[in-house]
Write a protein that holds these residues in place. Structure first.
Motif, PDB file in Angstrom:
ATOM      1  N   ASP A 183       5.333  -1.758 -10.949  1.00  5.67           N
ATOM      2  CA  ASP A 183       4.336  -2.456 -10.283  1.00  5.67           C
ATOM      3  C   ASP A 183       3.099  -2.182 -10.391  1.00  5.67           C
ATOM      4  OD1 ASP A 183       3.103  -3.694  -8.137  1.00  5.67           O
ATOM      5  OD2 ASP A 183       4.643  -3.430  -6.554  1.00  5.67           O
ATOM      6  N   THR A 184       2.195  -3.239 -10.867  1.00  3.38           N
ATOM      7  CA  THR A 184       0.704  -2.727 -11.290  1.00  3.38           C
ATOM      8  C   THR A 184      -0.163  -3.306 -10.035  1.00  3.38           C
ATOM      9  OG1 THR A 184       0.698  -5.210 -12.182  1.00  3.38           O
ATOM     10  CG2 THR A 184       1.131  -3.097 -13.614  1.00  3.38           C
ATOM     11  N   GLN A 185       0.591  -4.042  -9.091  1.00  5.90           N
ATOM     12  CA  GLN A 185      -0.329  -4.703  -8.021  1.00  5.90           C
ATOM     13  C   GLN A 185      -0.239  -3.717  -6.731  1.00  5.90           C
ATOM     14  OE1 GLN A 185      -2.129  -7.427  -8.452  1.00  5.90           O
ATOM     15  NE2 GLN A 185      -1.409  -7.004 -10.383  1.00  5.90           N
ATOM     16  N   VAL A 186       0.589  -2.726  -6.389  1.00  5.06           N
ATOM     17  CA  VAL A 186       0.578  -2.009  -5.123  1.00  5.06           C
ATOM     18  C   VAL A 186      -0.810  -1.205  -5.166  1.00  5.06           C
ATOM     19  CG1 VAL A 186       1.975  -0.173  -6.177  1.00  5.06           C
ATOM     20  CG2 VAL A 186       1.871  -0.493  -3.631  1.00  5.06           C
ATOM     21  N   VAL A 187      -1.244  -1.186  -4.024  1.00  3.97           N
ATOM     22  CA  VAL A 187      -2.636  -0.270  -4.036  1.00  3.97           C
ATOM     23  C   VAL A 187      -2.012   0.946  -3.814  1.00  3.97           C
ATOM     24  CG1 VAL A 187      -4.503   0.393  -2.492  1.00  3.97           C
ATOM     25  CG2 VAL A 187      -3.714  -2.219  -2.847  1.00  3.97           C
ATOM     26  N   ILE A 188      -2.455   1.997  -4.426  1.00  2.00           N
ATOM     27  CA  ILE A 188      -2.197   3.498  -4.408  1.00  2.00           C
ATOM     28  C   ILE A 188      -3.405   4.349  -3.894  1.00  2.00           C
ATOM     29  CG2 ILE A 188      -1.341   5.636  -5.934  1.00  2.00           C
ATOM     30  CD1 ILE A 188       0.159   3.833  -7.780  1.00  2.00           C
ATOM     31  N   VAL A 189      -3.231   5.062  -3.214  1.00  2.00           N
ATOM     32  CA  VAL A 189      -4.128   6.107  -2.631  1.00  2.00           C
ATOM     33  C   VAL A 189      -3.543   7.627  -2.616  1.00  2.00           C
ATOM     34  CG1 VAL A 189      -5.371   6.755  -0.557  1.00  2.00           C
ATOM     35  CG2 VAL A 189      -5.092   4.213  -1.149  1.00  2.00           C
ATOM     36  N   PHE A 190      -4.045   8.232  -3.069  1.00  2.00           N
ATOM     37  CA  PHE A 190      -3.644   9.641  -3.339  1.00  2.00           C
ATOM     38  C   PHE A 190      -4.221  10.515  -2.135  1.00  2.00           C
ATOM     39  CE2 PHE A 190      -3.221   8.853  -8.055  1.00  2.00           C
ATOM     40  CZ  PHE A 190      -1.575   9.282  -8.179  1.00  2.00           C
ATOM     41  N   ASN A 198      -4.769   3.791 -11.989  1.00  2.00           N
ATOM     42  CA  ASN A 198      -5.629   2.597 -11.239  1.00  2.00           C
ATOM     43  C   ASN A 198      -5.288   2.835  -9.787  1.00  2.00           C
ATOM     44  OD1 ASN A 198      -6.911   0.416 -10.799  1.00  2.00           O
ATOM     45  ND2 ASN A 198      -5.214  -0.709 -10.887  1.00  2.00           N
ATOM     46  N   ALA A 199      -5.422   4.298  -9.257  1.00  2.00           N
ATOM     47  CA  ALA A 199      -5.506   4.457  -7.977  1.00  2.00           C
ATOM     48  C   ALA A 199      -6.766   3.926  -7.092  1.00  2.00           C
ATOM     49  CB  ALA A 199      -5.221   5.730  -7.755  1.00  2.00           C
ATOM     50  N   TYR A 200      -6.419   3.430  -6.098  1.00  2.00           N
ATOM     51  CA  TYR A 200      -7.823   2.701  -5.319  1.00  2.00           C
ATOM     52  C   TYR A 200      -8.663   4.098  -4.915  1.00  2.00           C
ATOM     53  CZ  TYR A 200     -10.962   0.547  -1.813  1.00  2.00           C
ATOM     54  OH  TYR A 200     -11.757   0.151  -1.021  1.00  2.00           O
ATOM     55  N   LYS A 201      -8.055   4.968  -4.292  1.00  2.00           N
ATOM     56  CA  LYS A 201      -8.743   6.080  -3.462  1.00  2.00           C
ATOM     57  C   LYS A 201      -8.132   7.520  -3.907  1.00  2.00           C
ATOM     58  CE  LYS A 201     -11.540   4.217   0.359  1.00  2.00           C
ATOM     59  NZ  LYS A 201     -12.792   5.016  -0.036  1.00  2.00           N
ATOM     60  N   TYR A 202      -8.783   8.443  -3.548  1.00  2.00           N
ATOM     61  CA  TYR A 202      -8.473  10.013  -3.678  1.00  2.00           C
ATOM     62  C   TYR A 202      -9.064  10.607  -2.658  1.00  2.00           C
ATOM     63  CZ  TYR A 202      -6.708  13.677  -6.725  1.00  2.00           C
ATOM     64  OH  TYR A 202      -6.198  14.659  -7.217  1.00  2.00           O
ATOM     65  N   LEU A 261       0.764  -1.260   0.018  1.00  2.00           N
ATOM     66  CA  LEU A 261       0.052  -0.060   0.156  1.00  2.00           C
ATOM     67  C   LEU A 261       0.764   1.309  -0.022  1.00  2.00           C
ATOM     68  CD1 LEU A 261      -2.732   1.481   0.191  1.00  2.00           C
ATOM     69  CD2 LEU A 261      -2.574   0.963   2.738  1.00  2.00           C
ATOM     70  N   LEU A 262       0.383   2.136  -0.867  1.00  2.00           N
ATOM     71  CA  LEU A 262       1.293   3.524  -0.914  1.00  2.00           C
ATOM     72  C   LEU A 262       0.342   4.678  -0.691  1.00  2.00           C
ATOM     73  CD1 LEU A 262       3.670   5.390  -1.741  1.00  2.00           C
ATOM     74  CD2 LEU A 262       3.223   4.917  -4.168  1.00  2.00           C
ATOM     75  N   PHE A 263       0.695   5.644   0.142  1.00  2.00           N
ATOM     76  CA  PHE A 263      -0.239   6.788   0.300  1.00  2.00           C
ATOM     77  C   PHE A 263       0.558   7.775  -0.093  1.00  2.00           C
ATOM     78  CE2 PHE A 263      -2.118   4.365   3.811  1.00  2.00           C
ATOM     79  CZ  PHE A 263      -3.390   4.528   3.883  1.00  2.00           C
ATOM     80  N   LEU A 264       0.125   8.334  -1.268  1.00  2.00           N
ATOM     81  CA  LEU A 264       0.865   9.434  -2.155  1.00  2.00           C
ATOM     82  C   LEU A 264       0.236  10.715  -2.188  1.00  2.00           C
ATOM     83  CD1 LEU A 264       3.589   9.470  -3.869  1.00  2.00           C
ATOM     84  CD2 LEU A 264       2.045   8.326  -5.744  1.00  2.00           C
ATOM     85  N   ASP A 265       1.042  11.672  -1.729  1.00  2.00           N
ATOM     86  CA  ASP A 265       0.544  13.132  -1.803  1.00  2.00           C
ATOM     87  C   ASP A 265       0.749  13.529  -3.041  1.00  2.00           C
ATOM     88  OD1 ASP A 265      -0.341  15.780  -0.990  1.00  2.00           O
ATOM     89  OD2 ASP A 265       1.643  16.397  -0.643  1.00  2.00           O
ATOM     90  N   VAL A 266      -0.468  14.218  -3.655  1.00  2.63           N
ATOM     91  CA  VAL A 266      -0.472  14.704  -5.048  1.00  2.63           C
ATOM     92  C   VAL A 266       0.610  15.912  -5.196  1.00  2.63           C
ATOM     93  CG1 VAL A 266      -1.830  15.961  -6.878  1.00  2.63           C
ATOM     94  CG2 VAL A 266      -2.664  13.825  -5.614  1.00  2.63           C
ATOM     95  N   PHE A 267       0.564  16.864  -4.262  1.00  6.26           N
ATOM     96  CA  PHE A 267       1.425  18.000  -4.507  1.00  6.26           C
ATOM     97  C   PHE A 267       2.374  18.099  -3.586  1.00  6.26           C
ATOM     98  CE2 PHE A 267      -3.054  19.398  -5.131  1.00  6.26           C
ATOM     99  CZ  PHE A 267      -3.083  19.734  -6.556  1.00  6.26           C
ATOM    100  N   SER A 305      -7.104  18.969  -2.899  1.00  6.12           N
ATOM    101  CA  SER A 305      -7.927  19.254  -3.967  1.00  6.12           C
ATOM    102  C   SER A 305      -8.112  18.130  -4.754  1.00  6.12           C
ATOM    103  CB  SER A 305      -7.276  20.272  -5.010  1.00  6.12           C
ATOM    104  OG  SER A 305      -8.038  20.517  -6.187  1.00  6.12           O
ATOM    105  N   ASP A 306      -9.347  17.983  -5.401  1.00  7.79           N
ATOM    106  CA  ASP A 306      -9.732  16.915  -6.346  1.00  7.79           C
ATOM    107  C   ASP A 306      -9.556  17.199  -7.766  1.00  7.79           C
ATOM    108  OD1 ASP A 306     -11.788  18.540  -6.775  1.00  7.79           O
ATOM    109  OD2 ASP A 306     -13.522  17.456  -6.056  1.00  7.79           O
ATOM    110  N   GLU A 307      -8.680  18.092  -8.127  1.00  8.95           N
ATOM    111  CA  GLU A 307      -8.805  18.315  -9.396  1.00  8.95           C
ATOM    112  C   GLU A 307      -7.803  17.335 -10.239  1.00  8.95           C
ATOM    113  OE1 GLU A 307      -5.658  21.254 -10.641  1.00  8.95           O
ATOM    114  OE2 GLU A 307      -5.757  21.828  -8.503  1.00  8.95           O
ATOM    115  N   PHE A 308      -7.341  16.548  -9.576  1.00  7.72           N
ATOM    116  CA  PHE A 308      -6.428  15.439 -10.413  1.00  7.72           C
ATOM    117  C   PHE A 308      -7.037  13.925 -10.294  1.00  7.72           C
ATOM    118  CE2 PHE A 308      -3.175  18.411  -9.758  1.00  7.72           C
ATOM    119  CZ  PHE A 308      -2.851  18.589 -11.077  1.00  7.72           C
ATOM    120  N   THR A 309      -8.350  14.091 -10.148  1.00 11.24           N
ATOM    121  CA  THR A 309      -9.023  12.789  -9.889  1.00 11.24           C
ATOM    122  C   THR A 309      -9.178  11.763 -11.155  1.00 11.24           C
ATOM    123  OG1 THR A 309     -10.779  13.959  -8.429  1.00 11.24           O
ATOM    124  CG2 THR A 309     -11.373  11.485  -9.328  1.00 11.24           C
TER     125      THR A 309
END
Length: 239
Positions: A81-88, A103-107, A58-64, A92-96
């Motif tokens: 890696d196509t399997q790691v779960v990415i959560v942005f 293939n990010a799981y959550k924003y 699991l990767l929590f990734l800040d957009v800015f 702001s939701d401008e990059f949804t």
């Protein structure tokens, strides 16, 4: 001891250039009580420097972020890696749309909600447990039996024993259904009734009760029917 859950910890990374936001997210993860290891990074460059396929679940990734943005970092991750779960995580939701493309799981919008963080953790845990081939070890007639969790169809409490119905056979243990539930990953394993734990991967049909793929019926408590039905539908969507 009647049972144990054989597993490895969830591997989590936070890539966030704000120490305050990193501390908040770390605290929310700790509150979940899900066993894990955690690495933190202050930039996309620092994260990618030692990254390898399947290093994290699991990767929590800040957009800015300064330097590489979260989107740019995610693009580099997806090449490896196509399997790691990415959560942005962002303000702001401008990059949804970019999140969907990668293939990010959550924003998640800051300030982060505990429920959203736990939801991401549980999805990553579900994928992790399946990949690891998690097992449940129980004592039956004084002998240990190791059962792959993917083979468990449902568990029923009967006459002060717990019956574990699997693809191959049925096992009996003195372990209570409450104790077994604590060892089984949710939402994949659901307490549908005080006497039934259901593996949602083995549900064939949902009517008034669960019809399992072995033809057996696992009952749903009437008072919890709507909640159980909603949990099952959400599980199908996430899966």
């Amino acid at each position: 001891m009647d049972a144990m859950f054989v597993k490895s910890d969830l591997r989590i990374a936070i890539c966030e250039d704000s120490l305050v936001d990193t501390d908040v997210l770390t605290a929310l993860i700790e509150m979940s009580k899900i066993p894990h290891t955690l690495d933190t990074f202050l930039s996309g460059d620092a994260f990618l420097e030692g990254y390898a396929k399947e290093k994290y679940d699991l990767l929590f990734l800040d957009v800015f972020m300064e330097g590489l943005s979260g989107v740019q970092t995610a693009e580099a991750v997806r090449e490896i890696d196509t399997q790691v779960v990415i959560v942005f995580t962002t303000t702001s939701d401008e990059f949804t749309r970019e999140g969907y493309r990668l293939n990010a799981y959550k924003y998640l919008i800051k300030p982060l909600a505990y429920e959203d963080v736990v939801d991401a953790l549980e999805l990553a845990k579900l994928k992790h447990d399946k990949a690891q081939g998690a097992t449940l070890a129980i004592i039956t007639d004084s002998e240990p039996v190791i059962i792959p969790m993917k083979d468990i169809i449902f568990i029923e409490s009967s006459n002060r024993r717990s019956l574990v119905y699997t693809v191959g056979e049925t096992y009996s243990t003195s372990m209570t259904i409450e104790a077994l539930l604590k060892l089984l990953p949710s939402p994949r394993f659901l307490l549908s009734h005080r006497s039934f734990i259901v593996n949602l991967d083995h549900v064939d049909e949902l009517e008034e009760d669960f019809i399992m793929d072995n033809g057996e019926i696992a009952y749903i408590a009437v008072k919890n029917h709507q909640k159980v039905k909603r949990t099952y539908k959400n599980y199908l969507t996430s899966r």
